[in-house]
Motif scaffolding. Sequence first.
Motif, short mmCIF file in Angstrom:
data_model
loop_
_atom_site.label_atom_id
_atom_site.label_comp_id
_atom_site.label_asym_id
_atom_site.label_seq_id
_atom_site.Cartn_x
_atom_site.Cartn_y
_atom_site.Cartn_z
N ASN A 132 0.80 -1.23 0.00
CA ASN A 132 0.00 0.00 0.00
C ASN A 132 0.83 1.27 0.00
O ASN A 132 0.46 2.28 0.60
CB ASN A 132 -0.99 0.02 1.17
N GLU A 133 1.97 1.24 -0.68
CA GLU A 133 2.72 2.47 -0.88
C GLU A 133 1.92 3.43 -1.77
O GLU A 133 2.05 4.64 -1.67
CB GLU A 133 4.08 2.17 -1.50
N PHE A 134 1.09 2.82 -2.65
CA PHE A 134 0.17 3.61 -3.46
C PHE A 134 -1.21 3.55 -2.80
O PHE A 134 -1.66 2.50 -2.37
CB PHE A 134 0.06 3.04 -4.88
N GLU A 135 -1.90 4.68 -2.75
CA GLU A 135 -3.23 4.72 -2.16
C GLU A 135 -4.22 3.91 -3.01
O GLU A 135 -4.11 3.87 -4.25
CB GLU A 135 -3.72 6.16 -2.06
N LEU A 166 8.91 -3.00 11.38
CA LEU A 166 8.84 -4.46 11.25
C LEU A 166 7.82 -4.91 10.21
O LEU A 166 7.68 -6.11 9.95
CB LEU A 166 8.50 -5.09 12.60
N ILE A 167 7.10 -3.96 9.61
CA ILE A 167 6.01 -4.31 8.70
C ILE A 167 6.50 -5.14 7.52
O ILE A 167 5.94 -6.18 7.20
CB ILE A 167 5.30 -3.04 8.19
N LEU A 213 -5.63 -5.67 2.60
CA LEU A 213 -5.55 -5.57 4.06
C LEU A 213 -4.38 -4.78 4.62
O LEU A 213 -4.40 -4.42 5.79
CB LEU A 213 -5.49 -6.97 4.67
N MET A 214 -3.35 -4.52 3.83
CA MET A 214 -2.13 -3.98 4.42
C MET A 214 -2.34 -2.65 5.14
O MET A 214 -1.68 -2.36 6.13
CB MET A 214 -1.03 -3.84 3.38
#
Length: 216
Positions: A18-21, A126-127, A165-166
């Motif tokens: 989810n670095e991109f919305e 830690l993600i 879900l991220m």
Amino acid sequence: MTTNIDIFDTLQDRLISNEFEHGAKLRAEVLRSEFRCSASTVREVLFRLSTFGLVDFQEQRGFRVPQRSPEKLIELTHLRVLLECEGTVLSIRQGGVAWESRLAAAHHKLSHIEKRIHASNDPSDLISIWFSAEKEFHQTLISACESETLKQTHNRIYAQFRQQLMKADRKFNFISENIRHHADILDATLAADEALTRKRIHDHLARHLTGKTLEA
């Protein structure tokens, strides 16, 4: 030199994390500058990612990140349960000691990371390693099933599931439950109890079958 494979792997990781919305437009012109390649190369990679379900494509509108959807999450969860239950049972029957050893090692790594997250006030760093370890554990569960089609399908479903879900999972509200669930799955699997293994996998994923986990 950046290759198509490098671009694909990098964008896949960024889309899943989810670095991109959700719903954001993916512009080939912008990405080509970042990767120092042609716009046609970027479009080729984005088309390939769309076949994995990680990118939506529409004529005249271009490429976009899929929206979060409770209905889609429920569907993906059902598919994960089906694939992981079947793949794990086949692995129990066919995997042997070598597979059991790989599974125990994958669980040890995941358990260590999840316990660190549980003890941390800020687990943001830690993600990425949690995502990698969690994926490794669930893929190892089915790795000895001897069906490449099942494993490839699971890989695509898992990626779409995690993409949904991220954003919610970054809060790690579920981590205590996860630690117990992963241990329960390992124990049932190593005991070669097929019925219990199916139940443990279902129980682990059941919280997503309402779609409400997207609200976290």
